[in-house]
Design an enzyme around this catalytic site. Sequence first.
Site, PDB file in Angstrom:
ATOM      1  N   ASP A  81      29.679 -37.890 -25.847  1.00 25.13           N
ATOM      2  CA  ASP A  81      30.251 -39.233 -26.618  1.00 25.13           C
ATOM      3  C   ASP A  81      31.189 -39.799 -25.346  1.00 25.13           C
ATOM      4  O   ASP A  81      31.168 -39.385 -24.003  1.00 25.13           O
ATOM      5  CB  ASP A  81      30.890 -39.033 -27.633  1.00 25.13           C
ATOM      6  CG  ASP A  81      32.163 -38.658 -27.515  1.00 25.13           C
ATOM      7  OD1 ASP A  81      32.635 -37.994 -26.285  1.00 25.13           O
ATOM      8  OD2 ASP A  81      32.980 -38.274 -28.570  1.00 25.13           O
ATOM      9  N   LYS A 125      22.811 -37.306 -28.733  1.00 26.10           N
ATOM     10  CA  LYS A 125      24.057 -36.865 -29.049  1.00 26.10           C
ATOM     11  C   LYS A 125      24.472 -36.632 -30.538  1.00 26.10           C
ATOM     12  O   LYS A 125      24.991 -35.655 -30.938  1.00 26.10           O
ATOM     13  CB  LYS A 125      25.017 -38.174 -28.838  1.00 26.10           C
ATOM     14  CG  LYS A 125      26.355 -38.233 -28.977  1.00 26.10           C
ATOM     15  CD  LYS A 125      27.266 -39.328 -28.700  1.00 26.10           C
ATOM     16  CE  LYS A 125      26.970 -40.433 -29.668  1.00 26.10           C
ATOM     17  NZ  LYS A 125      27.869 -41.656 -29.493  1.00 26.10           N
TER      18      LYS A 125
END
Length: 277
Positions: free
Chosen positions: A185, A166
């Site tokens: 996310d 991420k």
Amino acid sequence: MTQTAAIIFKVGALHLELPSPNIEIMPGVRWGAIDAFPTPAYWVYQVVSKRVLGGPPNYKLGQTLAEEVGACLLGGHGIPAAVGLAAFARLRSMGAFSCGPISESKLLSWLEAPLDVGGRSIKYRFARQKARYLAEALKVIHGAPTESSGRVLRDWLLSIPGIGCKTASWIARNWKCADDVAILDIHILRFGQAVGLFPDSLTVERHYQELEELFLQFSRRIDVLASELDAVIWHEMASSPNSVKQLLAWRATTIHSTSLSRPNKRHSHSEQLTLSV
């Protein structure tokens, strides 16, 4: 049958035409109504609206790749955006990203001092961990591939301790304005599950690439840049707790349904006007 909406601005209106709410974009994912949060049609409208009205996205946080890595490493899970940005601003003002590699102990001393966030004194969480990760990143960032795609940069960043999929995707998207990576996310994950894009059996921790490919494919199908879509979803969800509550409530009531033709309605933004559905 199509559905049409208008984006109203000072000197006129832009008309947007999208497929019928019941048309599938991908198996199990329908367009839904333009004026119904959080359908795909709703988000396409938001992206186009932001383009016309000059809102998000604005990706880059730093002026160099080292700064971008620092800004993203200092933010993320468990750290409010304002706190992460305040920590980044302090380290930048101290020369952390412009004077060559900085020792872990020096970074730690800067991060442990209270931060002024909106007039409040805030202690930065995970200071010791982030100081260690950032010190390691700054030692090697000069070796990052320069003439490369977002995906290549993202995959290179994954070799740095403390940078996961991420964060690496966040850095690559920001620095390269990349549309070949996705920042998965919690907001993107909730959206994808709510509209039937992400199977509940897949998790970000174990299936990042599979979820990423679904999001990128979805973005292509609705003809919206992945970077824009991600930024607009994040901006609305992060700035509106009510949006998160609505999405979770809607998810709970539709978890056993594959239809988006009758989602819960949401109050439109002031610049929105649905003409016909």
